[in-house]
Write a protein that holds these residues in place. Structure first.
Motif, PDB file in Angstrom:
ATOM      1  N   UNK A 244      11.399 -46.105  43.442  1.00 48.41           N
ATOM      2  CA  UNK A 244      10.836 -47.285  44.092  1.00 48.41           C
ATOM      3  C   UNK A 244       9.592 -47.788  43.387  1.00 48.41           C
ATOM      4  N   UNK A 245       9.372 -49.102  43.502  1.00 45.66           N
ATOM      5  CA  UNK A 245       8.087 -49.676  43.127  1.00 45.66           C
ATOM      6  C   UNK A 245       7.124 -49.311  44.250  1.00 45.66           C
ATOM      7  N   UNK A 246       5.990 -48.665  43.899  1.00 45.13           N
ATOM      8  CA  UNK A 246       5.026 -48.244  44.924  1.00 45.13           C
ATOM      9  C   UNK A 246       3.875 -49.239  45.031  1.00 45.13           C
ATOM     10  N   UNK A 247       3.596 -49.963  43.945  1.00 46.71           N
ATOM     11  CA  UNK A 247       2.532 -50.966  43.941  1.00 46.71           C
ATOM     12  C   UNK A 247       2.899 -52.009  42.899  1.00 46.71           C
ATOM     13  N   UNK A 248       2.420 -53.255  43.135  1.00 45.07           N
ATOM     14  CA  UNK A 248       2.718 -54.301  42.165  1.00 45.07           C
ATOM     15  C   UNK A 248       2.179 -53.897  40.807  1.00 45.07           C
ATOM     16  N   UNK A 249       2.953 -54.115  39.776  1.00 50.48           N
ATOM     17  CA  UNK A 249       2.543 -53.862  38.398  1.00 50.48           C
ATOM     18  C   UNK A 249       2.405 -52.387  38.061  1.00 50.48           C
ATOM     19  N   UNK A 250       2.941 -51.492  38.880  1.00 48.84           N
ATOM     20  CA  UNK A 250       2.915 -50.096  38.448  1.00 48.84           C
ATOM     21  C   UNK A 250       4.057 -49.847  37.453  1.00 48.84           C
ATOM     22  N   UNK A 257      12.436 -50.852  39.117  1.00 52.74           N
ATOM     23  CA  UNK A 257      12.928 -50.020  40.202  1.00 52.74           C
ATOM     24  C   UNK A 257      13.082 -50.835  41.488  1.00 52.74           C
ATOM     25  N   UNK A 258      13.628 -50.182  42.508  1.00 53.69           N
ATOM     26  CA  UNK A 258      13.912 -50.861  43.786  1.00 53.69           C
ATOM     27  C   UNK A 258      12.639 -51.304  44.498  1.00 53.69           C
ATOM     28  N   UNK A 259      12.680 -52.497  45.100  1.00 50.67           N
ATOM     29  CA  UNK A 259      11.504 -53.085  45.744  1.00 50.67           C
ATOM     30  C   UNK A 259      11.449 -52.805  47.252  1.00 50.67           C
ATOM     31  N   UNK A 260      12.249 -51.837  47.679  1.00 50.99           N
ATOM     32  CA  UNK A 260      12.355 -51.481  49.105  1.00 50.99           C
ATOM     33  C   UNK A 260      10.991 -51.231  49.744  1.00 50.99           C
ATOM     34  N   UNK A 261      10.171 -50.414  49.064  1.00 51.26           N
ATOM     35  CA  UNK A 261       8.866 -50.069  49.649  1.00 51.26           C
ATOM     36  C   UNK A 261       7.894 -51.238  49.616  1.00 51.26           C
ATOM     37  N   UNK A 262       8.190 -52.258  48.827  1.00 51.51           N
ATOM     38  CA  UNK A 262       7.323 -53.435  48.774  1.00 51.51           C
ATOM     39  C   UNK A 262       7.755 -54.447  49.838  1.00 51.51           C
ATOM     40  N   UNK A 263       8.620 -54.027  50.730  1.00 51.67           N
ATOM     41  CA  UNK A 263       9.004 -54.885  51.845  1.00 51.67           C
ATOM     42  C   UNK A 263      10.199 -55.774  51.578  1.00 51.67           C
ATOM     43  N   UNK A 264      10.964 -55.473  50.540  1.00 51.04           N
ATOM     44  CA  UNK A 264      12.148 -56.287  50.245  1.00 51.04           C
ATOM     45  C   UNK A 264      13.073 -56.310  51.456  1.00 51.04           C
ATOM     46  N   UNK A 265      13.508 -57.510  51.865  1.00 51.72           N
ATOM     47  CA  UNK A 265      14.369 -57.624  53.039  1.00 51.72           C
ATOM     48  C   UNK A 265      15.858 -57.665  52.660  1.00 51.72           C
ATOM     49  N   UNK A 266      16.140 -57.320  51.419  1.00 50.92           N
ATOM     50  CA  UNK A 266      17.529 -57.277  50.969  1.00 50.92           C
ATOM     51  C   UNK A 266      18.449 -56.487  51.890  1.00 50.92           C
ATOM     52  N   UNK A 267      18.006 -55.316  52.385  1.00 55.65           N
ATOM     53  CA  UNK A 267      18.904 -54.522  53.229  1.00 55.65           C
ATOM     54  C   UNK A 267      19.233 -55.172  54.568  1.00 55.65           C
ATOM     55  N   UNK A 268      18.494 -56.193  54.968  1.00 61.48           N
ATOM     56  CA  UNK A 268      18.751 -56.783  56.283  1.00 61.48           C
ATOM     57  C   UNK A 268      19.077 -58.264  56.179  1.00 61.48           C
ATOM     58  N   UNK A 269      19.414 -58.724  54.972  1.00 56.77           N
ATOM     59  CA  UNK A 269      19.620 -60.156  54.775  1.00 56.77           C
ATOM     60  C   UNK A 269      21.023 -60.453  54.254  1.00 56.77           C
ATOM     61  N   UNK A 270      21.701 -61.326  54.947  1.00 55.79           N
ATOM     62  CA  UNK A 270      23.050 -61.724  54.542  1.00 55.79           C
ATOM     63  C   UNK A 270      22.980 -62.988  53.715  1.00 55.79           C
ATOM     64  N   UNK A 271      23.345 -62.880  52.443  1.00 53.70           N
ATOM     65  CA  UNK A 271      23.374 -64.044  51.569  1.00 53.70           C
ATOM     66  C   UNK A 271      24.069 -63.643  50.274  1.00 53.70           C
ATOM     67  N   UNK A 272      24.266 -64.625  49.413  1.00 60.44           N
ATOM     68  CA  UNK A 272      25.026 -64.367  48.194  1.00 60.44           C
ATOM     69  C   UNK A 272      24.139 -64.324  46.957  1.00 60.44           C
TER      70      UNK A 272
END
Lengths: 364, 233
Positions: A244-250, A257-272
């Motif tokens: 995971x990305x733990x901080x911007x620019x790390x 890496x995955x932006x999950x910990x940065x609050x990415x709403x991909x796991x709860x968003x329906x779109x293409x």
């Protein structure tokens, strides 16, 4: 007799070869098999084209901006030429009374056989006075225009869910289309804005097949909103690995890496977005290094920070998230147990001492 | 002191009054299996929302989140199947197997016992009562913070799980949950809050069981192991 889609194209100088290419591309983008291509071609050649009226309520025109940037130029030309022939107050040449007369004309000529596409939504407070068009509230125009329509397309999160103008406290009482128009089939195409190819894809599907696409529980076309961003994200491998990305620019951010910990709403968003991407497939939010905001989800402005994974639960009045409330409950329970145990111990000690006193009293 | 109903029942069973078989084997098995499953669910669930520190190197070398989620999903299936089996046992088992599903809320006497227990826990009563099954206060807590909450956790959990399942039975059964709660993100929030409440209750449950074992002079923890309730004194 109104002309067919194919006739419009030929009149604009598009060759039959290009037309057939468009048909197969459309079939592919709609996720249909190769056998659907001749059906699309035949429908476009024989069926009188369905007029589309494009209305604008409370909105920012980002849906239109997205739409006119549709990647495949032919798609854009085709759909735009059809729309501009009818009504879209942002794109059409006509203005004023001339423009408004078109709506009346289409309503009469194509009664029950035209599609209304709505960008934005009507505000209902103060009798709808927060959005005035042609000297009267937009909500009236919307209801009148939709009265004889075959189907309604709700463009973007505004028309589908309310979006920013309906965010708390929603002073104008901006209201999604499905809560104003009850008696027509409504196709919701959420997103702020929706992806251009998704928009043209929905319109093309409805025009060619003369029916609305398969919808999910929230009225979204399954072919574009059937999966979450996370399900098709190219960074999903890093999520599963626990990278995971733990901080911007790390270092992890530089490695993609995955932006999950940065609050990415991909796991709860329906779109293409993660499969179709934006601007002709150039990039999309996660690819550019920022988490998904969840712009195509209901009430995404009111769901806490864009940069938190565990976000607020509004029912608690304050911006408290499950971990804050839950942690407080857990600590409170623990403290209460400790205190209760201490009192229990003291109480039994006291009573044991009391019993002893009583016994000594008897002995004495 | 036994409560009125319990005394009558103990009398009806004659000389068994000081050692009664309360919890049958399937119920005991479920209880302990469930405790392990719930612990696994809480820990893996917490880590899904707040993952462990990032790993370096090639993505192909690790599968941490994959494994955590796998544990959570397997445990949740076990939890669900266990709960279904437990509901079956409420019908098939003895009356103590039904208690946590049907608290006698229309029984005035029972509410008096609840009040008594409340006073006992608040140190206002000095002599604890003994009960054959759950004590009324414990039963009430169990009903809200386990039975109801467990079904809530199942609904929200499978509601979230159904998002990854296409148009199958899972979607048909649970697909309505997330839209009802205001979307996927909100459902995650409620599911997580439910975890905190359930874990808080679990700690309370363990504390109360140990305390009653010590103070009220009848077995609780060993009852859940052997099934027999011993009344000392």
């Amino acid at each position: 007799m109104s002309e067919t889609f194919y006739e419009v194209l030929r009149r604009q100088g598009i060759t039959r070869r290009s037309f057939l290419k468009f048909c197969s591309l459309t079939a592919a983008s709609l996720g249909l098999s190769a056998a659907a291509m001749p059906k699309i071609a035949q429908a476009l050649e024989t069926r009188p084209r369905t007029p589309v009226l494009w209305l604008h309520g409370l909105e920012c025109t980002c849906c239109s901006e997205s739409f006119i940037r549709s990647a495949h130029p032919l798609t854009r030309d085709v759909v735009l030429s059809m729309l501009s022939l009818d009504y879209d107050d942002t794109l059409m040449a006509a203005a004023g009374h001339q423009a408004e007369a078109i709506i009346e004309m289409v309503k009469e000529k194509y009664r029950g056989n035209y599609i209304v596409a709505v960008e934005g939504n009507p505000p209902l407070n103060e009798g709808g006075m927060f959005c005035i068009q042609g000297g009267r509230p937009f909500v009236e125009k919307l209801k009148e225009t939709c009265a004889d329509a075959k189907a309604v397309i709700a463009w973007g999160s505004c028309a589908s869910y309310g979006c920013v103008q309906a965010a708390r406290p929603n002073p104008t009482r901006a209201t999604p289309i499905r809560k104003v128009i009850a008696d027509k089939p409504i196709v919701c195409v959420p997103g702020c804005p929706p992806i251009a190819e998704v928009m043209t894809g929905v319109v093309t599907y409805m025009l060619t097949f003369d029916r609305i696409p398969a919808l999910d529980r929230q009225g979204r076309p399954k072919m574009f909103y059937g999966q979450r961003i996370h399900d098709k994200c190219y960074r999903r491998g890093h999520f599963d690995a626990g990278q995971f990305v733990e901080a911007w620019d790390d270092e992890s951010a530089k490695k993609g890496f995955c932006l999950y910990k940065m609050g990415c709403k991909g796991p709860t968003t329906y779109n293409a977005c993660s499969s179709m991407r934006w601007n002709g497939g150039v990039s999309w939010p996660v690819q550019s290094g920022h988490g998904c905001l969840g712009c195509s989800e209901d009430g995404f402005w009111d769901k806490g920070s864009f940069y938190d994974r565990v976000t607020g639960i509004h029912q608690f009045g304050i911006e408290a998230n499950a971990d804050v409330i839950g942690g407080a409950i857990a600590i409170g329970t623990g403290a209460a147990i400790a205190a209760h145990a201490a009192v229990t111990a003291l109480d039994s000690l006291r009573r044991r001492a009391g019993n002893k006193d009583a016994r000594e009293g008897i002995e004495a | 002191m036994l409560s009125q109903n319990d005394v009558q029942e103990a009398k009806a069973r004659g000389n068994l009054a000081y050692s009664l078989y309360i919890y049958e084997a399937p119920l005991r098995l479920w209880h302990w299996a469930n405790s392990i499953i719930m612990l696994a669910l809480a820990i893996s669930g917490y880590l899904i929302g707040s993952p462990p520190p990032t790993l370096t190197g090639e993505a192909a070398d690790h599968y941490v989140m994959g494994n955590i989620r796998f544990i959570h999903f397997v445990a949740s299936y076990l939890f669900a199947i266990g709960l279904v089996a437990r509901v079956y046992w409420a019908f098939a088992g003895n009356i103590y197997a039904r208690q946590i599903f049907l608290p006698p809320v229309f029984n005035k006497e029972w509410w008096k016992e609840v009040l008594f227990e409340l006073r006992w826990y608040l140190f206002l009563e000095h002599t604890p009562k003994k009960y054959l099954g759950h004590n009324p206060m414990a039963l009430l807590m169990m009903f809200f913070f386990f039975t109801i909450l467990a079904f809530g956790m199942l609904l929200t959990g499978f509601g979230l799980y159904a998002e990854g399942a296409d148009d199958g039975w899972m979607n048909a059964l649970f697909g309505w949950v997330a839209p009802l709660l205001g979307g996927s993100q909100q459902t995650h929030g409620w599911h997580r809050l439910g975890m905190w409440i359930m874990m808080s209750f679990a700690v309370l449950h363990v504390y109360a069981a140990i305390r009653e074992e010590v103070l009220s002079k009848h077995s609780l923890i060993s009852t859940m192991i052997s099934g027999w309730r011993m009344f000392k004194e």
